[in-house]
Design a protein around this motif. Structure first.
Motif, short mmCIF file in Angstrom:
data_model
loop_
_atom_site.label_atom_id
_atom_site.label_comp_id
_atom_site.label_asym_id
_atom_site.label_seq_id
_atom_site.Cartn_x
_atom_site.Cartn_y
_atom_site.Cartn_z
N GLU A 329 0.82 -1.21 0.00
CA GLU A 329 0.00 0.00 0.00
C GLU A 329 0.85 1.26 0.00
O GLU A 329 0.49 2.26 -0.62
N GLY A 330 1.94 1.23 0.72
CA GLY A 330 2.78 2.42 0.79
C GLY A 330 3.37 2.80 -0.54
O GLY A 330 3.50 3.99 -0.86
N ARG A 331 3.73 1.82 -1.35
CA ARG A 331 4.37 2.09 -2.64
C ARG A 331 3.41 1.99 -3.81
O ARG A 331 3.75 2.36 -4.92
N GLY A 332 2.22 1.46 -3.56
CA GLY A 332 1.23 1.38 -4.63
C GLY A 332 1.57 0.39 -5.71
O GLY A 332 1.29 0.62 -6.89
N LEU A 333 2.16 -0.74 -5.34
CA LEU A 333 2.51 -1.79 -6.31
C LEU A 333 2.22 -3.16 -5.71
O LEU A 333 1.92 -3.28 -4.52
N VAL A 334 2.29 -4.19 -6.54
CA VAL A 334 2.08 -5.55 -6.06
C VAL A 334 3.28 -5.95 -5.20
O VAL A 334 4.43 -5.81 -5.62
N ALA A 335 3.01 -6.40 -3.99
CA ALA A 335 4.10 -6.79 -3.09
C ALA A 335 4.93 -7.89 -3.74
O ALA A 335 4.39 -8.92 -4.17
N ASN A 336 6.24 -7.68 -3.82
CA ASN A 336 7.10 -8.66 -4.49
C ASN A 336 8.53 -8.49 -4.03
O ASN A 336 8.92 -7.44 -3.50
N THR A 337 9.33 -9.53 -4.26
CA THR A 337 10.77 -9.48 -4.03
C THR A 337 11.46 -9.79 -5.35
O THR A 337 11.43 -10.92 -5.83
N ASP A 338 12.02 -8.75 -5.97
CA ASP A 338 12.69 -8.91 -7.26
C ASP A 338 11.80 -9.61 -8.29
O ASP A 338 12.27 -10.44 -9.07
N GLY A 339 10.51 -9.30 -8.27
CA GLY A 339 9.59 -9.84 -9.26
C GLY A 339 8.87 -11.09 -8.83
O GLY A 339 7.95 -11.54 -9.53
N ALA A 340 9.22 -11.68 -7.70
CA ALA A 340 8.53 -12.87 -7.20
C ALA A 340 7.51 -12.44 -6.15
O ALA A 340 7.87 -11.83 -5.13
#
Length: 452
Positions: A329-340
């Motif tokens: 929510e803070g960054r406004g993107l899908v939570a991920n680690t280097d695309g995973a």
């Protein structure tokens, strides 16, 4: 290598990923889904209509969709026709390339007044996106404010400032073109919280403002530093110096203030409130002076007002929440680690890293994630039914996907419509119109059939 991969989203990030997988994963079956009947994402609906050279990259993406083992399925919405869980059960790996379609909010009083728009909606309107084709924005003139100092903000200002003749070589929709031509605009204000050195637009886009037929950029010399100064990233110095040079050239133009349309570049100003006009819509934009501290724009108590009838906010975008793919929510993107994002679930593009960079920026990003997908497939092997399972599911739900050949029929029809009025294309702006072309029936009949 064998395996079955589903990519959700057919914009640049998704198609760069499809291309990388198809090149290195011989034997893979790759399905590319899009909720619209049309592919290419923001190349079609985000790139400015007068930047036809940039849009030409769709030829490369068309070749990707034509590769053996790659299949396009348009008009299939995840969360509407199928769930993400459906896809994860059907495919060995799923890649989300859903972008960041939601406008970030300004967070100021009055931003919900009539006449205030996010850039995603406003750009979607003049680019003929079905989600925004009926926006009919208020353009009462004589002034418009565009909040933001990125390339999207420059695009909006340029499209509004150009004459109909200047826009004739682009694919600006006929309805939007008529609305813009009829708007009595004399002043377009481009407003940024930070200074000229911190602005994120590129020199090429900025320089275009100085080449317009009836419009001229206006810059206050007092807002410009003598030199770029120290930078946290010295590799950016050539770009920053070029930007500052262009702005100094604009500031030195003697006749800019008397041009029929003036594009004012305001620096060190933050929007504070949208105040109402006589009809309750946008009438005044209140701005506060800022100064830079440790790379941040700090708002002061000094304010001034701009009389504007339209405000467009171009301050960035957020990813859309999707069941099964939690948002950061803070960054406004899908939570991920280097695309995973989860086992067998990956994310690319703006949904992965946020709305940054230009179209080619997605290529290296998508290639890196594609390599992770291939490693996942090598470790876990194929085991899911893939396209056959999806086809059965869609058939059971009465969903008829739009194929690549179907899209090409839509494309040909749009090009023919454009040729009739001397433009590269005239887009269909509703899904029933597009599907009518696919099914060979009049749009009105197609719409009645879809409602029955």
């Amino acid at each position: 290598m064998t395996g079955r991969v589903c990519i959700v989203g057919s914009g640049p990030a998704g198609l760069y990923a499809a291309d990388a997988l198809a090149r290195k994963g011989e034997g893979l079956r790759i399905d590319v889904l899009d909720r619209l009947p049309t592919p290419f994402g923001l190349v079609r609906a985000g790139v400015a209509p007068d930047h036809q050279g940039t849009k030409a990259i769709v030829r490369q993406f068309d070749r990707t969709l034509s590769r053996p083992g790659v299949r396009f399925l348009g008009n299939v919405g995840v969360g509407r026709d199928v769930s993400l869980e459906d896809l994860r059960r059907a495919y060995d790996a799923v890649i989300l390339a859903t972008g960041a379609p939601e406008d970030r909010r300004l967070g100021i009083p009055g931003e919900d007044r009539p006449g205030v728009y996010g850039s995603g909606a406003f750009v979607g309107w003049y680019n003929g996106h079905p989600d925004h084709a009926d926006l009919t924005p208020r353009l009462p003139g004589p002034a418009v404010a565009v909040i933001g100092h990125g390339n999207v903000a420059l695009d909006i200002a340029r499209v509004l400032a150009k004459t109909p003749a200047e826009m004739a070589a682009g694919d600006l929709g006929a309805l939007a073109a008529a609305a813009i031509a009829a708007a009595p605009l004399t002043d377009i204000h481009l407003i940024g919280r930070r200074g000229p050195v911190e602005a994120s637009f590129t020199p090429a886009e900025l320089g275009e403002l100085g080449t317009l037929e009836r419009a001229a950029p206006v810059v206050d010399p007092a807002d410009l530093p003598d030199a770029v100064g120290p930078l946290a990233d010295e590799s950016a110095r050539p770009v920053k110096e070029k930007t500052l040079s262009i702005l100094k050239d604009f500031a030195a133009r003697p006749d800019a203030a008397s041009a029929p349309v003036r594009i004012h570049l305001w620096f060190h100003r933050a929007p504070g409130a949208v105040l109402p006009g006589p009809d309750g819509g946008a009438g005044t934009l209140r701005l506060a002076r800022t100064h830079m501290e440790d790379g941040r724009a700090v708002v002061t108590d000094e304010t001034h007002d701009l009389a504007v009838g339209t405000v467009v906010s171009a301050i960035g975008y957020r990813a859309t929440a999707l069941d099964g793919a939690p948002l950061d929510e803070g960054r406004g993107l899908v939570a991920n680690t280097d695309g995973a994002a989860a086992p067998g679930l990956f994310v690319v593009g703006w949904a992965k890293r946020g709305p940054s960079g230009v179209i080619p920026t997605n290529r290296s990003d998508s290639m890196a994630v594609a390599a992770r997908v291939l490693a996942w497939l090598a470790d876990h092997g194929p085991g899911h039914p893939g396209p056959d399972a999806l086809d059965a599911l869609l058939a059971d739900r009465g969903v008829r996907p739009v194929s690549l050949e179907d899209w090409r029929r839509i494309d040909a029809a749009e090009v023919a419509r454009g040729a009739a009025i001397g433009r590269p294309r005239e887009k269909f702006t509703t899904i029933p119109e597009m599907l009518a072309v696919v099914e060979g029936m009049p749009a009105a009949r197609r719409e009645r059939a879809s409602e029955s």
